[in-house]
Design a protein around this motif. Sequence first.
Motif: not given
Length: 200
Positions: A21-23, A27-33, A93-97, A130-137
């Motif tokens: 999961s990526v903060p 207030d929001a979180l990217l987490r697995p589906w 759910l707010m969205g999908r990335v 931005i948060a996901l790209c930072q995780w990816a890199f």
Amino acid sequence: MPSLVSPAIAAGSLRRSSHPSVPVGTDALLRPWQPSDADAVVKAFTDPDIQRWHVRRADSVDEAQQWITSWRAGWDEETQLNWALVDRNTDSLMGRVSLKGVDLHDGSAGVAYWMVPAWRGRGLCSQAVIALCQWAFNEAGFHRIGLAHSVFNGASCRVAVKAGFHAEGIRKGAALHADGWHDMHQHALLAAPAGTTQPV
Ligand SMILES: CC(C)(COP(=O)(O)OP(=O)(O)OC[C@H]1O[C@@H](n2cnc3c(N)ncnc32)[C@H](O)[C@@H]1OP(=O)(O)O)[C@@H](O)C(=O)NCCC(=O)NCCS
């Protein structure tokens, strides 16, 4: 035939780690589906803009559950990496990335996204990208993240620019939409500045 180049990301390195999961801000979180997200996915896909730009609709919760199963499988297959963007307090759910078209050898993928209409216009999609790209890199070892949108999708272009992607040009007639072929505006973000390697 032996390759002369080691892959940017070793095969199996994603699969061997758990899907993180990526903060996103506070207030929001990217987490697995999760399978329980299916209802919210069906609701999101009633939005005409999501249908238009993602060229599909969800007709039932069963169908959305099948998508979620394939989105989850993408992590182990190391082909597409999918996150739900959720409210950290309520898990709604707010969205999908997503990072799709993962190429481990070149350390590249393309980012894709949609936002539930009620959560748009707050800068959340740009922050999540931005948060996901930072995780990816920084964590996964990716080198290049691409981003392509129809030239008619102004909001998506703004997300690309706000997330720091540089524009690379327009690929004519590159994607088939419900109303025909669209020219696609290509952007990219690199882990390190481009052009540092000189041809030998
Ligand atoms: C594209 C999308 C994900 C953006 O989500 P979001 O959370 O609203 O994004 P952000 O708030 O981070 O940024 C949106 C920016 O686009 C701008 N924008 C909104 N509609 C616009 C339009 N029609 N033309 C140009 N810019 C527009 C907003 O003003 C904002 O820019 P600003 O912060 O400079 O004011 C969302 O609109 C969406 O889900 N659209 C439908 C699906 C889609 O298009 N997916 C992308 C396919 S490539």
